[in-house]
Design a protein around this motif. Structure first.
Motif, short mmCIF file in Angstrom:
data_model
loop_
_atom_site.label_atom_id
_atom_site.label_comp_id
_atom_site.label_asym_id
_atom_site.label_seq_id
_atom_site.Cartn_x
_atom_site.Cartn_y
_atom_site.Cartn_z
N LEU A 1 91.94 82.52 47.22
CA LEU A 1 91.17 82.25 46.01
C LEU A 1 91.96 81.40 45.01
N GLY A 2 93.28 81.51 45.01
CA GLY A 2 94.09 80.79 44.04
C GLY A 2 93.86 79.30 44.02
N PRO A 3 93.96 78.59 45.16
CA PRO A 3 93.74 77.14 45.13
C PRO A 3 92.34 76.75 44.67
N ALA A 4 91.33 77.49 45.12
CA ALA A 4 89.95 77.14 44.77
C ALA A 4 89.69 77.33 43.28
N LEU A 5 90.14 78.46 42.72
CA LEU A 5 89.91 78.72 41.30
C LEU A 5 90.72 77.77 40.43
N THR A 6 91.93 77.44 40.86
CA THR A 6 92.74 76.48 40.10
C THR A 6 92.08 75.12 40.06
N GLU A 7 91.54 74.68 41.20
CA GLU A 7 90.83 73.40 41.24
C GLU A 7 89.61 73.42 40.32
N GLU A 8 88.89 74.53 40.31
CA GLU A 8 87.70 74.64 39.47
C GLU A 8 88.06 74.59 37.98
N LEU A 9 89.19 75.20 37.61
CA LEU A 9 89.57 75.27 36.19
C LEU A 9 90.34 74.05 35.72
N SER A 10 91.21 73.51 36.60
CA SER A 10 92.16 72.50 36.12
C SER A 10 92.26 71.26 36.98
N GLY A 11 91.61 71.24 38.12
CA GLY A 11 91.72 70.08 38.99
C GLY A 11 92.58 70.36 40.21
#
Length: 422
Positions: free
Chosen positions: A257-267
């Motif tokens: 989940l970390g990579p996906a949520l980071t991309e959603e929030l910050s790119g």
């Protein structure tokens, strides 16, 4: 107030008479061997992943190859611990490194000659995972025999810093090498590092890492004796339970989940910065732990480990990039302090003749939760939402990290630090 355990601590030489780890020839050879083998090991997963993905039409082979290595690693940990307590750990490590070099060399040969097939590659990785199950317990047991207990914290800090540096450097170097030359040469380099590590270990004394002489016992009896000792040590039980639950809620959540949520929030690019910030934190704390003088190292490690929950809580709260990078850096500090504190405490307080077996039970019960968490986080995220699952994982992580401190055995476990000024 005198700790109830302090009467059982061995006598240490005066710290000023105990040379620093890198001033000791045996430890320098061991450190050099670890450096080259960890550099190769940190490069191998990237190379192997790209090799299998390129050779497999649908990418389905990758899961088989990764599982082929992970399953024996868990299945043979107890056997590895019993073996490392029965034979000189130098011998066990040399055999494991040599075997790893041969298996990775064969995989590299298959790739370089264009003869990739799933079955032989999976079989070779199965052997590689089996060898790794013998390596980990032996590594835990050999360090006290090389530096003595007065310098354990410093030795583990040096090893931790080197391990974390290779984790940062290795994948990047491997990615460039794969891009320029293909996966085969990168895996061949990993095989070469195994040979170099074996040569470094051969410079240690023949009996290096040998446990105290005991009567020869059958393998299963040795494993049972390890379990008896593991059960006897209440502080080890508390720590292992904590690691198990943390691995259950953190590893899958962070990796999936970390990579996906980071991309959603910050790119998309932010995830790389997050991993770098975490790596910097690991290195910084490893350096600090080399100089830090504390009387209750395990207590400090448990408290600091709670910092590992921060990136999950930041993601769950939809906070910005600066908060996420800060949380990742602080989590690196916490993971490094916890790892060094735990390894040093095991080596100081577990008898040498059963140290590898106790460590193998600790590793097995801690690691077995990882695949469970990895498989479960996806369905949970689809049912309850990824941000909510990440928040809950962070809360559970923080609580479970400090939960062992309710035990007086954990809070009061003493540490015999060397004089940082010496």
């Amino acid at each position: 107030m005198r700790s109830p355990l302090s009467g059982h601590l061995p006598r240490h030489p005066p710290p000023h008479l105990s040379p620093h780890p890198l001033q000791q020839t045996d430890f320098r050879w061991f450190f050099a061997g670890q450096l080259v083998t960890l550099l190769g090991s940190s490069m191998a997963p990237v190379a192997l992943t790209f090799a299998v993905l390129d050779a497999s039409a649908d990418g389905g082979d990758l899961g088989v190859v990764l599982a082929a290595r992970m399953v024996p690693l868990l299945a043979f940990l107890l056997v590895g611990g019993a073996t490392a307590d029965r034979f000189p750990r130098r011998t066990v490590l040399m055999a494991a490194n040599l075997g790893s070099a041969l298996t990775q060399g064969c995989v590299a040969g298959l790739l370089l000659t264009g003869h990739y097939r799933l079955l032989p590659v999976a079989a070779l990785e199965f052997l590689n995972g089996t060898l790794a199950a013998f390596t980990t317990p032996a590594l835990r047991g050999i360090v006290p025999q090389l530096v003595g207990k007065a310098r354990l914290r410093q030795a583990n800090a040096l090893l931790g810093a080197m391990r974390n540096a290779t984790k940062i450097l290795g994948p990047s170097v491997s990615g460039v090498l794969v891009m320029l030359t293909g996966s085969g040469p990168a895996l061949a380099f990993d095989a070469l590092t195994g040979l170099l590590a074996t040569l470094c270990l051969s410079r240690l004394p023949l009996a290096a890492g040998a446990a105290a002489p005991t009567r020869p016992v059958p393998l299963l009896t040795g494993i049972r004796e390890g379990w008896t000792e593991f059960r006897r040590l209440g502080w080890v039980w508390w720590g292992t339970l904590s690691f198990c639950v943390i691995n259950l809620v953190q590893t899958g959540t962070w990796q999936i989940l970390g990579p996906a949520l980071t991309e959603e929030l910050s790119g998309k690019a932010t995830w790389g910065y997050v991993l770098s910030a975490r790596g910097i934190g690991l290195l910084v704390m490893s350096a600090l732990m080399y100089r830090l003088v504390v009387t209750h190292l395990l207590r400090l490690g448990q408290l600091m480990s709670a910092l590992g929950a921060l990136p999950l809580l930041v993601l769950g709260a939809h906070l910005g990039t600066v908060w996420l990078l800060t949380g990742a850096f602080l989590s690196g500090l916490g993971f490094a302090a916890s790892g060094i504190g735990w390894d040093t405490s095991l080596q100081e307080h577990v008898p040498a003749q059963v140290l590898s077996r106790v460590a193998s039970y600790n590793d097995l019960l801690s690691y077995v939760a990882i695949p469970v968490g990895q498989l479960g986080v996806g369905p949970l995220a689809r049912t309850f939402g990824a941000f909510r699952v990440t928040t809950c994982a962070g809360i559970v992580f923080a609580v479970v990290a400090v939960l062992p401190l309710v035990s007086g055995a954990v809070r009061g476990l003493p540490h015999a630090p060397a004089d940082a000024r010496s």
